[in-house]
Design a protein around this motif. Sequence first.
Motif, PDB file in Angstrom:
ATOM      1  N   TYR B  96       1.491  24.642  34.269  1.00 58.44           N
ATOM      2  CA  TYR B  96       1.858  25.729  35.165  1.00 58.44           C
ATOM      3  C   TYR B  96       3.335  26.069  34.967  1.00 58.44           C
ATOM      4  CZ  TYR B  96       1.867  28.081  39.751  1.00 58.44           C
ATOM      5  OH  TYR B  96       1.946  28.981  40.764  1.00 58.44           O
ATOM      6  N   LEU B 106      15.012  31.708  44.360  1.00 60.63           N
ATOM      7  CA  LEU B 106      13.863  31.489  45.238  1.00 60.63           C
ATOM      8  C   LEU B 106      13.763  30.022  45.658  1.00 60.63           C
ATOM      9  CD1 LEU B 106      11.170  33.960  43.806  1.00 60.63           C
ATOM     10  CD2 LEU B 106      13.115  34.406  45.288  1.00 60.63           C
ATOM     11  N   PHE B 107      14.271  29.113  44.827  1.00 61.14           N
ATOM     12  CA  PHE B 107      14.327  27.697  45.225  1.00 61.14           C
ATOM     13  C   PHE B 107      15.387  27.486  46.310  1.00 61.14           C
ATOM     14  CE2 PHE B 107      13.179  27.331  40.567  1.00 61.14           C
ATOM     15  CZ  PHE B 107      11.835  27.121  40.797  1.00 61.14           C
ATOM     16  N   GLU B 109      16.347  29.716  48.437  1.00 65.34           N
ATOM     17  CA  GLU B 109      15.797  30.257  49.672  1.00 65.34           C
ATOM     18  C   GLU B 109      14.890  29.226  50.339  1.00 65.34           C
ATOM     19  OE1 GLU B 109      15.230  34.654  47.833  1.00 65.34           O
ATOM     20  OE2 GLU B 109      14.570  34.434  49.917  1.00 65.34           O
ATOM     21  N   GLY B 110      14.101  28.528  49.523  1.00 70.60           N
ATOM     22  CA  GLY B 110      13.223  27.481  50.061  1.00 70.60           C
ATOM     23  C   GLY B 110      14.023  26.351  50.694  1.00 70.60           C
ATOM     24  N   ALA B 111      15.188  26.046  50.123  1.00 71.49           N
ATOM     25  CA  ALA B 111      16.014  24.955  50.662  1.00 71.49           C
ATOM     26  C   ALA B 111      16.571  25.313  52.038  1.00 71.49           C
ATOM     27  CB  ALA B 111      17.146  24.619  49.696  1.00 71.49           C
ATOM     28  N   THR B 113      14.944  26.088  54.490  1.00 69.35           N
ATOM     29  CA  THR B 113      14.075  25.529  55.532  1.00 69.35           C
ATOM     30  C   THR B 113      14.715  24.287  56.141  1.00 69.35           C
ATOM     31  OG1 THR B 113      12.944  24.247  53.819  1.00 69.35           O
ATOM     32  CG2 THR B 113      11.920  26.329  54.479  1.00 69.35           C
ATOM     33  N   SER B 304      -1.057  36.278  38.353  1.00 71.88           N
ATOM     34  CA  SER B 304      -1.690  36.837  39.550  1.00 71.88           C
ATOM     35  C   SER B 304      -0.726  36.774  40.734  1.00 71.88           C
ATOM     36  CB  SER B 304      -2.969  36.078  39.888  1.00 71.88           C
ATOM     37  OG  SER B 304      -2.669  34.979  40.722  1.00 71.88           O
ATOM     38  N   ASN B 306      -1.110  35.092  43.315  1.00 68.68           N
ATOM     39  CA  ASN B 306      -1.019  33.705  43.794  1.00 68.68           C
ATOM     40  C   ASN B 306       0.223  32.980  43.285  1.00 68.68           C
ATOM     41  OD1 ASN B 306      -3.187  33.615  45.440  1.00 68.68           O
ATOM     42  ND2 ASN B 306      -4.601  32.747  43.912  1.00 68.68           N
ATOM     43  N   ASP B 307       0.699  33.388  42.109  1.00 70.16           N
ATOM     44  CA  ASP B 307       1.855  32.704  41.541  1.00 70.16           C
ATOM     45  C   ASP B 307       3.095  32.866  42.420  1.00 70.16           C
ATOM     46  OD1 ASP B 307       0.305  31.932  39.352  1.00 70.16           O
ATOM     47  OD2 ASP B 307       0.688  33.830  38.334  1.00 70.16           O
ATOM     48  N   LYS B 309       2.765  33.213  45.780  1.00 68.36           N
ATOM     49  CA  LYS B 309       2.383  32.896  47.148  1.00 68.36           C
ATOM     50  C   LYS B 309       3.272  31.833  47.800  1.00 68.36           C
ATOM     51  CE  LYS B 309      -1.808  32.386  49.652  1.00 68.36           C
ATOM     52  NZ  LYS B 309      -3.184  31.860  49.588  1.00 68.36           N
ATOM     53  N   PRO B 310       3.659  30.782  47.074  1.00 70.83           N
ATOM     54  CA  PRO B 310       4.500  29.770  47.734  1.00 70.83           C
ATOM     55  C   PRO B 310       5.798  30.372  48.269  1.00 70.83           C
ATOM     56  CG  PRO B 310       3.673  28.933  45.641  1.00 70.83           C
ATOM     57  CD  PRO B 310       3.322  30.390  45.687  1.00 70.83           C
ATOM     58  N   THR B 313       4.847  32.815  51.260  1.00 69.93           N
ATOM     59  CA  THR B 313       4.469  32.012  52.426  1.00 69.93           C
ATOM     60  C   THR B 313       5.682  31.557  53.222  1.00 69.93           C
ATOM     61  OG1 THR B 313       2.486  31.254  51.288  1.00 69.93           O
ATOM     62  CG2 THR B 313       3.209  29.944  53.174  1.00 69.93           C
ATOM     63  N   LEU B 314       6.731  31.164  52.508  1.00 69.19           N
ATOM     64  CA  LEU B 314       7.980  30.766  53.168  1.00 69.19           C
ATOM     65  C   LEU B 314       8.431  31.819  54.166  1.00 69.19           C
ATOM     66  CD1 LEU B 314      10.542  29.620  50.433  1.00 69.19           C
ATOM     67  CD2 LEU B 314       9.606  28.224  52.275  1.00 69.19           C
ATOM     68  N   LEU B 319       9.603  30.251  57.841  1.00 72.61           N
ATOM     69  CA  LEU B 319      10.176  28.917  57.641  1.00 72.61           C
ATOM     70  C   LEU B 319      11.677  28.966  57.365  1.00 72.61           C
ATOM     71  CD1 LEU B 319       7.387  27.242  55.455  1.00 72.61           C
ATOM     72  CD2 LEU B 319       7.710  27.123  57.925  1.00 72.61           C
TER      73      LEU B 319
END
Lengths: 369, 369
Positions: B96, B106-107, B109-111, B113, B304, B306-307, B309-310, B313-314, B319
């Motif tokens: 993947y 984007l990582f 941004e995830g941090a 949380t 797609s 879905n790639d 989506k993670p 979703t944040l 979050l």
Amino acid sequence: MAAAFHPMSEFADMIPPETYDRRNVPPAILTGRMNAGNVRHRLQLLNRLFSCLEGAARVHCARRGYSPVRVPNIVSTIGACENWRTLFKVDHASSYFHLLTQTGQLFLEGALTATDRVWCLTKSFRKESLEDHRHLCEFHLLEIEGAFDFEGLLEEIRGLYCALLDAVRQWEDTSTKVALGIEDAFLDHQLSRGLLQRTYTECIEALDGLRWGDDLTPELEGELLKHFGDGQTPLLVTHFPAAIKFFNMRMEDGDGRIVRSVDLLLPHSGEALGGAEREDDPARLEARLRASDMFRHHLAAGGSYNDFKPYVTLIAEGLTPRHSGCGIGMERIMQSLMRQEDIRLCSIDHLTKVLYAWDALNLGVPRKG
Amino acid sequence: MAAAFHPMSEFADMIPPETYDRRNVPPAILTGRMNAGNVRHRLQLLNRLFSCLEGAARVHCARRGYSPVRVPNIVSTIGACENWRTLFKVDHASSYFHLLTQTGQLFLEGALTATDRVWCLTKSFRKESLEDHRHLCEFHLLEIEGAFDFEGLLEEIRGLYCALLDAVRQWEDTSTKVALGIEDAFLDHQLSRGLLQRTYTECIEALDGLRWGDDLTPELEGELLKHFGDGQTPLLVTHFPAAIKFFNMRMEDGDGRIVRSVDLLLPHSGEALGGAEREDDPARLEARLRASDMFRHHLAAGGSYNDFKPYVTLIAEGLTPRHSGCGIGMERIMQSLMRQEDIRLCSIDHLTKVLYAWDALNLGVPRKG
């Protein structure tokens, strides 16, 4: 010359399958013991520990007179010849530079033309088919290289390793330490005992059923720590057979079979460091390069001796002082500190990827922890 | 799903040609004005400048409450969707994760949380067919992301840029400064004037022959610096058309055509920074993602929704706090400080590679400088 060459441009539009093989992922996550919130929290803790170690390395290296340097990550074979079985290639068909870095070592050696001690922190990439409890596809490699001989290198390694350990011991973020399972007693134990040191030959003789020339497996590494110590004290293993080591490790005087190399074996994570004094006899260097498995593979894949010439020239022209160096896998250090058996749970890169493959892994909706 | 998929394993043994296209290399080196010794010396100077800037960024970010984080470099489309025309792929057929990082955004941004301000320094990889005076295949990207709005972001950018400039101004290694052509007068000029600021629309109106919606070319960037200032003062350009910017930049309230984005244009190097407030309306985020050129390419290549989506979703799950961030190309900063027209002469990675392709480039025997 480039018999196996094939234009990568065919792959210009390739996107691999949407799935991420679940075998890459630690059981703790697959079984739901760790949810997305737990993974995010762990990432925060691991980043703090990494900062503590990175800061300690920076301060220690500055104190010891090392200049920081940076190395490229898309390289020729010069930066990617540590383990030819796990070379990553990038789709840059017409470029001389098409491999991902495995080590900055040969670049660091080149930097010694200008200053006599250098260090760097870079990513090292390995094309493992799967990431498992011992293997990562990318990890952080801390490397030092300097104008000292093998005994000097061993001293530098002791100093650097203890500086890292000591920084974690003195670290005031005790809640992060506790959350990561780092125990001061374990650090104190190591700091008071220092590093054990044995030759490869002593190690082979200490273990049953081994022959001189065999490589040390992770299982054997664990046995050695118990045989020579209490299983919780790190061990420097020195003087390996030339045949199983990198082509530019310096021969031990008077013994053509042995090189002045060192591995550091840590409790819980095994081999975390590899280093050596570097060969400075150009004829011997060329002969050993040409005789290496790595070079045979390089030829078979369409490469040539010329690809190594810029490095060999450095040595042949005497542009660098006699020198030695080593590389430390940061995640292996973290794994040992946390006494964690699965290195994936110690890798910021791995856990970040799992978090962003949550859907591809069918792990349900990520929740806030 | 993966119509264009093709097993990369065919390339397992591929080694590209031994030649390194001379068009990659700065004229100063090709013509012999700089020999290998000069390049080595320059590398030492550039490493010192980089250390000065990196140290300043670290201290400034710590003072402003940013936590340092690390991001993976072999990523899915989540870490490699800034410029789909220059995506590097690696030969990991079944994974993947098979692209090289372009941005850690984007990582980061995830941090958010877990903490409300983060920063990182990572490599950004771009598959340019050749490296030229404006383009590099790998460069250092300094990124910040935090829980502030667009006005807050502009303030953070001013603070960070001035901290970098000020560190070089205060830098005591004056011989390196002089050797690299960095002049205190140029730094003082910028520090006293601060950054100019104009909207994209004001920029378009100021230049002849442009239509609203056109992108700013490097030539136009230079004209803007002269039009609004004296050509030597940096310019923040804000509020770009949504159509030419990244999918998750937040819409300006009341105007669906404009996003809260900012570019920093520097004398001599042009665009050195891009940033924005991030979209936090999940429906709008999804719609803009699906309507983007990048996403169309992603679908055409077998990817797609879905790639992404993670990441989506944040935002959809709330979050992260409302946030903004930016990325700074370190080599562009260095280029501007040195008032150098060729970015390759400011890149440690580029010059290191040239040195190790010396034979492939037929540049003669490398000499000690």
